[in-house]
Write an enzyme that holds these catalytic residues in place. Sequence first.
Site, PDB file in Angstrom:
ATOM      1  CE  LYS A  22      -2.777   0.763   3.729  1.00  0.00           C
ATOM      2  NZ  LYS A  22      -2.591   2.069   4.391  1.00  0.00           N
ATOM      3  CB  SER A  23       3.766   2.308   2.065  1.00  0.00           C
ATOM      4  OG  SER A  23       3.154   2.149   3.318  1.00  0.00           O
ATOM      5  NE  ARG A  53       6.037   6.613   0.982  1.00  0.00           N
ATOM      6  CZ  ARG A  53       5.163   6.380   1.968  1.00  0.00           C
ATOM      7  NH1 ARG A  53       4.053   5.695   1.725  1.00  0.00           N
ATOM      8  NH2 ARG A  53       5.376   6.855   3.184  1.00  0.00           N
ATOM      9  N   GLY A  92      -5.059   7.786   5.697  1.00  0.00           N
ATOM     10  CA  GLY A  92      -4.177   8.750   6.344  1.00  0.00           C
ATOM     11  C   GLY A  92      -2.959   9.064   5.488  1.00  0.00           C
ATOM     12  CB  SER A 103       5.042   9.805  11.850  1.00  0.00           C
ATOM     13  OG  SER A 103       4.187   9.951  10.727  1.00  0.00           O
ATOM     14  CD  GLN A 139       0.483   8.207   7.420  1.00  0.00           C
ATOM     15  OE1 GLN A 139      -0.106   8.979   8.178  1.00  0.00           O
ATOM     16  NE2 GLN A 139      -0.064   7.087   6.995  1.00  0.00           N
ATOM     17  CG  ASP A 141       0.691  -0.005   9.548  1.00  0.00           C
ATOM     18  OD1 ASP A 141       0.384   0.800  10.447  1.00  0.00           O
ATOM     19  OD2 ASP A 141       1.085   0.335   8.426  1.00  0.00           O
ATOM     20  CE  LYS A 156      -0.362   3.995  13.309  1.00  0.00           C
ATOM     21  NZ  LYS A 156       0.492   4.724  12.357  1.00  0.00           N
ATOM     22  NE  ARG A 214      -5.050  -0.062  13.057  1.00  0.00           N
ATOM     23  CZ  ARG A 214      -4.421   0.147  11.913  1.00  0.00           C
ATOM     24  NH1 ARG A 214      -3.088   0.212  11.880  1.00  0.00           N
ATOM     25  NH2 ARG A 214      -5.104   0.284  10.781  1.00  0.00           N
TER      26      ARG A 214
END
Length: 438
Positions: free
Chosen positions: A26-27, A31, A100, A173, A175, A321, A348, A352
Site C-alpha cells: 500500500k505504501s 507513492r 491517512g 512517523s 507520513q 501496522d 490509527k 488499535r
Amino acid sequence: MSHSALRFTVQAGGSLTGRIRVPGDKSISHRSIMLGSLAEGTTQVSGFLQGEDCLCTLQAFRNMGVHIEGPSANGEVTIHGVGLHGLKKPTVDLDMGNSGTSMRLMSGLMSGQAFDVTMTGDSSLSKRPMKRVTVPLAQMGAKIVATEAGTPPLHVQGGQKLKGIHYDMPMASAQVKSSLLLAGLYAQGETSVTEPAPTRDHTERMLRGFGYEVIVEGNTIRLQGGGKLMACTIDVPSDISSSAFFLVGASIAPGSDLIIEHVGINPTRTGVIDILRLMGANLELLNQREVGGEPVADIRVRYAPLKGIRIPEALVPLAIDEFPVLFVAAACAEGETILTGAEELRVKESDRIQVMADGLIACGIDARPTPDGIIIQGGKIGGATVTSHNDHRIAMSFSIAGLRASETIYIDDCATVNTSFPGFVQLASGAGLQITAG
Ligand code: SPQ
C-alpha cells in the site's frame, strides 16, 4: 445492508497451507502514483494495490489533470507525468476516503501548488490528527486550515512560497517525514528531517529511483528543492503488512505450512518477522532478491508453539501496522506479552490498543491496555462477536484468531478490508481459513 454492515463469519480451527501471493504494498503504491504524476515522462507501475486507499490517491491525481491508464486486472498502471509544476486545479474536493497516507503526504505536495485545494475523508479519517503535518508545513510557509481540533477537512491555500526548514520530528512517523520531504521538492533551499527512530523509507528510496538526490545521515534525511523527477518503472512487491495476517495465522495454527510469495522485506518494515521469531515462530526467507530498489523474498512459515515476550521498543515503528495481528499471536502464546512505546496505535483508523483489547477480552483472553501499549496473557480463544470499528486491520486480525478459537467468531463492520486487502476472504479461505463474508 449498508456498506459498513459487512460481517465476517469464521468457523473455529483449520490450518494454512500452500502458496499464496498477497496484493501489492500500500505504501509503495500510493507513492508510485504521487511521484509518477509529478515526474517528467511516462512511469510504468506493476503490482499496484487496487485497494480503496490507493485508488483515492489515483483519483486525486486524475482530478488534477494527470492522465493515468489502468489499473488493469493485474495491477499495471501507466502514468503520464506532468512534471512538478504541471498539476491543474481540481474542480472537486479531493476525497481521501479512509487513507491517512493520502491525506498527510498530499498535504505536503499540495502546499507547493499554485492553486487552492480542499481534502476530505471518511468518518474515521476525519477524526485523525493532522497537526503533526500542518504545524511543520506552516513553518515552511504553507497555509493549511483544518478544524479547530486539527482534523480534516483540510483547505490548502496555493501560491505560497515555501522555504526549506530543519524539523526534529516529535514522533516516529513515515507520513510526517514524507509530507515534509514532498513539500521540500517545492521549497527554496534544503529541507531536512530528523526522526526519533527509523520509519519506513519508501519515499526516500522512490525519490532516488526517480533520479532525485536524497541524503541520509543517521536519522536525518535531507533534500534540496527545485529539482525534477524523471519517470521510471516500478514493480510493487507484495505488502508485508497484508502478509502479516498469514505469518501469524500459519504460526498459530497446528499443521500449517505456507509460502507467501514476493513479499517486500524492506528492513524498515520487517519488525513483524523479528517479533514473531523472538516469540519462537518458524519463518524462513527464501529466494531473497531486489526488485526496483526494494528487497523481496518468499516467506515460508510453519506452525510453531509461541511464547510471550517483552517486545523491544526499537521494533515498534518497524511493525507499527502489524500489532493488531501480533496481539492475536500473543493471545495464542504461552505466558505474557508486554508492549510499550506504542501510543501511536491509538491514532490509527481506530484506537488499535483499545479495540483489540475489547475484542480479545470478548474472546476470553486476559488483555490489559496501558496508555502506550498492552499486556496480553496467552490463553484459550473462545467464540465471540466483535466489531472492527471499521478498521481493516482489526477485521483481518480477528479473522485469523478463528484458526485457534474453540467456537465461531463473528466480526462486524468489515467493509474497510477493501482499503488495503481486496480479495482477503477468497485468498484466506483458499489457504484454509474457514471464513465467509455477508
Ligand atoms: O494510510 P493510513 O490510514 O495511515 O494506514 C496505516 C495502515 O494501517 O494501513 C495506518 F493506519 O498505515 C500507515 C502506517 O501506520 C502507512 C504509512 C505510510 O505509508 O507512510 C505510515 C504509517 O503511519 P505513520 O503515522 O506511522 O507515519
